[in-house]
Structure formats: C-alpha cells, structure tokens
Scaffold this active site. Sequence first.
Site, PDB file in Angstrom:
ATOM      1  N   LYS A 237      -0.596  -0.636  -6.885  1.00 22.14           N
ATOM      2  CA  LYS A 237      -0.917   0.724  -6.469  1.00 22.14           C
ATOM      3  C   LYS A 237      -0.838   1.659  -7.696  1.00 22.14           C
ATOM      4  CE  LYS A 237       1.470  -0.163  -2.100  1.00 22.14           C
ATOM      5  NZ  LYS A 237       2.227   0.480  -0.997  1.00 22.14           N
TER       6      LYS A 237
ATOM      7  N   TYR B 248      -5.087   0.950   5.572  1.00 24.87           N
ATOM      8  CA  TYR B 248      -3.813   1.277   6.225  1.00 24.87           C
ATOM      9  C   TYR B 248      -4.022   1.766   7.667  1.00 24.87           C
ATOM     10  CZ  TYR B 248      -1.110   0.682   1.901  1.00 24.87           C
ATOM     11  OH  TYR B 248      -0.485   0.157   0.794  1.00 24.87           O
TER      12      TYR B 248
ATOM     13  N   ASN C  93       6.303   2.153  -3.905  1.00 29.14           N
ATOM     14  CA  ASN C  93       6.793   0.785  -4.031  1.00 29.14           C
ATOM     15  C   ASN C  93       5.840  -0.148  -4.786  1.00 29.14           C
ATOM     16  OD1 ASN C  93       4.924   0.466  -2.036  1.00 29.14           O
ATOM     17  ND2 ASN C  93       6.371  -0.165  -0.441  1.00 29.14           N
TER      18      ASN C  93
ATOM     19  N   HIS D  74       0.993  -3.860  -3.135  1.00 28.52           N
ATOM     20  CA  HIS D  74       0.644  -4.239  -1.759  1.00 28.52           C
ATOM     21  C   HIS D  74       0.383  -5.735  -1.703  1.00 28.52           C
ATOM     22  CE1 HIS D  74      -1.314  -4.399   2.153  1.00 28.52           C
ATOM     23  NE2 HIS D  74      -2.164  -5.225   1.583  1.00 28.52           N
TER      24      HIS D  74
ATOM     25  N   GLU E  21      -8.498  -7.688   4.717  1.00 28.70           N
ATOM     26  CA  GLU E  21      -8.341  -6.886   3.498  1.00 28.70           C
ATOM     27  C   GLU E  21      -9.224  -7.402   2.365  1.00 28.70           C
ATOM     28  OE1 GLU E  21      -4.085  -6.922   2.978  1.00 28.70           O
ATOM     29  OE2 GLU E  21      -3.785  -5.642   4.742  1.00 28.70           O
TER      30      GLU E  21
END
Length: 164
Positions: free
Chosen positions: A20, A60, A125, A128, A139
């Site tokens: 990310k 998401y 964080n 992914h 995905e």
Amino acid sequence: PLKTAAGVKGGVERTFIAIKPDGVQRGMISEVIHRFERKGYKLVAIKAIVPPKALAEEHYGDLKARPFYPGLVSYMTSGKAPVIAMVWEGVDVIRQGRRIIGATNPLDAEPGSIRGDYTISVGRNAIHGSDSFESATIEIGLWFKPEEVYNWQFAHAEWIESKN
Ligand code: UDP
Ligand code: MG
C-alpha cells in the site's frame, strides 16, 4: 499445474499481494518481495498503480459499511505513492501469504511478520493479502488483465517442491 486462473485450493495457488502507499513511502518494496521470494514463491505479475477510486472501492467492497471505509479508500487512492500490485504463485500461498503479512492490527501481528516488524497502526499496515481462494480469484481479476499475469516455471522447481 494450475487448473484455473487462481489455481487449485490447497495446491498450487495464486494470491493478490499489494504494497500500500505507506509501505511504498517507507521503502518496504524490496523487503516484501524478498520475503515472498526467499520462501520459494514465484512472482507472476507486478505493476505500480494509483488505483482509480472505483477500483479501490470494489477491492474493499465488503467493508463499505465500516466507519473507516472512506479514509481507507482515500489512503489507497491519494497518489502520494502508488500501490505495488502483485500476484504470487505457489503451494498454499494464500494462507502462507497471510502468515507472512501478519494480523490486520499490527499490534496483534507477530514479530517476524511484515506488519509485526514494520507497522503500529491498523490504518497504516503497509500491505494487503487476499484472505481466501475466493477473494484471491476476485482480486487478481480486479487488478490485472489476464495477459499481465505470466505462466512461467522455475528452472529449479524440483528443489522447491517435492512429490514425496
Ligand atoms: N482497516 C482500518 N481500520 C480497521 C480495520 C481495517 O483502517 O479497524 C483497514 C486496514 O488497512 C486493513 C483494511 O482496512 O488492512 C482491510 O481490512 P481487513 O479486515 O480486510 O484486513 P486485512 O485483510 O487487510 O488484514
Ligand atoms: Mg481483507
């Protein structure tokens, strides 16, 4: 051998892994790739992309009702750094990928996992990873065209996977 685009559950699978924007800003690209590569997994697709809002929202989509959703989408789409989108292939890579990444909340993530070693905030964080065979299939299809995903074999495959 792969029987579908995303593999055979429990056998040779493919999973969607993304660094990310915070992970890119923090110089974690090589570290993430290193951890998957050294384990014996195979990189079959990679690109840098600032996801359009619709892509981040769909990615998401299951979290749409959550209070952090708008912030999550703007964090992914800001363009302050791209997302490094990848597909990794190998035996049990979906589940093992989640272990390599660590728990969603970095404060629960084990030391030795990426989130456990590098992050302290659930909203930053860094990485992914698909959480199931079903989400991996979805995905990979969202982020990559079929021709962007490569079928190739390790020349040393017999030294990574044994039939016995
Ligand atoms: N997230 C957040 N706050 C929360 C829970 C999740 O900001 O309380 C973000 C976080 O970036 C997380 C992402 O939403 O990685 C997706 O949440 P999910 O529960 O799917 O966790 P993951 O699969 O990434 O471990
Ligand atoms: Mg998730």
